[in-house]
Write a protein that holds these residues in place. Structure first.
Motif, PDB file in Angstrom:
ATOM      1  N   ILE A 136     -25.837  12.585 -20.457  1.00 42.10           N
ATOM      2  CA  ILE A 136     -24.660  12.153 -19.707  1.00 42.10           C
ATOM      3  C   ILE A 136     -24.997  11.985 -18.226  1.00 42.10           C
ATOM      4  CG2 ILE A 136     -22.399  12.932 -18.867  1.00 42.10           C
ATOM      5  CD1 ILE A 136     -21.887  14.013 -21.709  1.00 42.10           C
ATOM      6  N   GLN A 137     -25.849  12.836 -17.701  1.00 48.91           N
ATOM      7  CA  GLN A 137     -26.166  12.797 -16.285  1.00 48.91           C
ATOM      8  C   GLN A 137     -27.428  11.991 -15.977  1.00 48.91           C
ATOM      9  OE1 GLN A 137     -26.168  16.871 -14.914  1.00 48.91           O
ATOM     10  NE2 GLN A 137     -24.128  17.225 -15.727  1.00 48.91           N
ATOM     11  N   ALA A 138     -27.908  11.229 -16.954  1.00 48.67           N
ATOM     12  CA  ALA A 138     -29.145  10.464 -16.795  1.00 48.67           C
ATOM     13  C   ALA A 138     -29.001   9.410 -15.692  1.00 48.67           C
ATOM     14  CB  ALA A 138     -29.512   9.786 -18.108  1.00 48.67           C
ATOM     15  N   SER A 142     -26.468   6.248 -15.348  1.00 43.02           N
ATOM     16  CA  SER A 142     -25.142   6.488 -15.897  1.00 43.02           C
ATOM     17  C   SER A 142     -24.157   6.426 -14.746  1.00 43.02           C
ATOM     18  CB  SER A 142     -25.064   7.846 -16.599  1.00 43.02           C
ATOM     19  OG  SER A 142     -25.249   8.876 -15.666  1.00 43.02           O
ATOM     20  N   THR A 143     -22.899   6.201 -15.076  1.00 40.21           N
ATOM     21  CA  THR A 143     -21.914   6.034 -14.013  1.00 40.21           C
ATOM     22  C   THR A 143     -20.705   6.929 -14.217  1.00 40.21           C
ATOM     23  OG1 THR A 143     -20.976   4.192 -15.240  1.00 40.21           O
ATOM     24  CG2 THR A 143     -22.548   3.656 -13.509  1.00 40.21           C
ATOM     25  N   PRO A 144     -20.914   8.262 -14.336  1.00 35.90           N
ATOM     26  CA  PRO A 144     -19.746   9.124 -14.449  1.00 35.90           C
ATOM     27  C   PRO A 144     -18.936   9.054 -13.163  1.00 35.90           C
ATOM     28  CG  PRO A 144     -21.731  10.439 -14.257  1.00 35.90           C
ATOM     29  CD  PRO A 144     -22.153   9.002 -14.364  1.00 35.90           C
ATOM     30  N   THR A 145     -17.619   9.091 -13.301  1.00 34.56           N
ATOM     31  CA  THR A 145     -16.755   8.963 -12.131  1.00 34.56           C
ATOM     32  C   THR A 145     -16.390  10.309 -11.533  1.00 34.56           C
ATOM     33  OG1 THR A 145     -14.784   8.952 -13.524  1.00 34.56           O
ATOM     34  CG2 THR A 145     -15.757   6.828 -12.970  1.00 34.56           C
ATOM     35  N   THR A 146     -16.679  11.383 -12.219  1.00 38.87           N
ATOM     36  CA  THR A 146     -16.302  12.692 -11.686  1.00 38.87           C
ATOM     37  C   THR A 146     -17.333  13.149 -10.672  1.00 38.87           C
ATOM     38  OG1 THR A 146     -17.482  13.877 -13.408  1.00 38.87           O
ATOM     39  CG2 THR A 146     -15.169  13.392 -13.822  1.00 38.87           C
ATOM     40  N   ASP A 172     -28.015  21.270 -23.535  1.00 38.26           N
ATOM     41  CA  ASP A 172     -28.926  20.733 -22.524  1.00 38.26           C
ATOM     42  C   ASP A 172     -29.192  19.247 -22.758  1.00 38.26           C
ATOM     43  OD1 ASP A 172     -29.059  23.231 -21.332  1.00 38.26           O
ATOM     44  OD2 ASP A 172     -30.953  23.767 -22.322  1.00 38.26           O
ATOM     45  N   ALA A 173     -29.386  18.854 -24.012  1.00 36.39           N
ATOM     46  CA  ALA A 173     -29.641  17.442 -24.334  1.00 36.39           C
ATOM     47  C   ALA A 173     -28.430  16.574 -24.004  1.00 36.39           C
ATOM     48  CB  ALA A 173     -30.015  17.291 -25.810  1.00 36.39           C
ATOM     49  N   ALA A 188     -25.744   9.702 -29.020  1.00 32.92           N
ATOM     50  CA  ALA A 188     -25.378   8.396 -28.460  1.00 32.92           C
ATOM     51  C   ALA A 188     -23.868   8.181 -28.513  1.00 32.92           C
ATOM     52  CB  ALA A 188     -26.106   7.282 -29.213  1.00 32.92           C
ATOM     53  N   VAL A 189     -23.234   8.577 -29.608  1.00 32.57           N
ATOM     54  CA  VAL A 189     -21.783   8.437 -29.744  1.00 32.57           C
ATOM     55  C   VAL A 189     -21.063   9.350 -28.756  1.00 32.57           C
ATOM     56  CG1 VAL A 189     -19.815   8.812 -31.304  1.00 32.57           C
ATOM     57  CG2 VAL A 189     -21.890   7.683 -32.142  1.00 32.57           C
ATOM     58  N   VAL A 190     -21.502  10.594 -28.648  1.00 31.58           N
ATOM     59  CA  VAL A 190     -20.873  11.557 -27.739  1.00 31.58           C
ATOM     60  C   VAL A 190     -20.948  11.053 -26.296  1.00 31.58           C
ATOM     61  CG1 VAL A 190     -21.168  13.854 -26.708  1.00 31.58           C
ATOM     62  CG2 VAL A 190     -21.163  13.589 -29.191  1.00 31.58           C
ATOM     63  N   VAL A 191     -22.111  10.591 -25.886  1.00 30.09           N
ATOM     64  CA  VAL A 191     -22.293  10.116 -24.518  1.00 30.09           C
ATOM     65  C   VAL A 191     -21.413   8.904 -24.253  1.00 30.09           C
ATOM     66  CG1 VAL A 191     -23.947   9.077 -22.902  1.00 30.09           C
ATOM     67  CG2 VAL A 191     -24.593  11.090 -24.243  1.00 30.09           C
TER      68      VAL A 191
END
Length: 87
Positions: A57-59, A62-66, A51-52, A24-27
């Motif tokens: 992160i890609q769930a 989620s809103t990754p900008t890359t 993998d986890a 949770a912290v890493v994400v």
């Protein structure tokens, strides 16, 4: 050098926790860095952990900008997933 860990501890960079707590912290930190346009390297102790982390992160939601997916570099039992921002 095992004494090197003392600097990390002195700067509050080492925290105990379960895998799920650490995940949770890493994400959260990855998303913060990514949202600011930065690049973040994450190390993991196993391919299963890589993998986890990637899955979390890609769930959906989620809103990754890359636009570049996270790359996993795996070698002899070690893994380093990294995010890369596109230029």
């Amino acid at each position: 050098d095992p004494d090197g860990i003392a600097d990390y501890i002195a700067h509050d960079r080492v925290r105990a926790g379960t895998f799920d707590e650490q995940l949770a912290v890493v994400v959260e930190r990855w998303r913060t860095v990514d949202a600011a346009g930065g690049t973040c390297a994450i190390t993991a102790s196993s391919n299963e952990h890589v993998d986890a982390i990637n899955t979390a992160i890609q769930a959906p939601g989620s809103t990754p900008t890359t636009s570049t997916p996270i790359e996993s570099h795996r070698s002899a039992g070690t893994s380093t997933p990294t995010s890369a921002t596109s230029s």
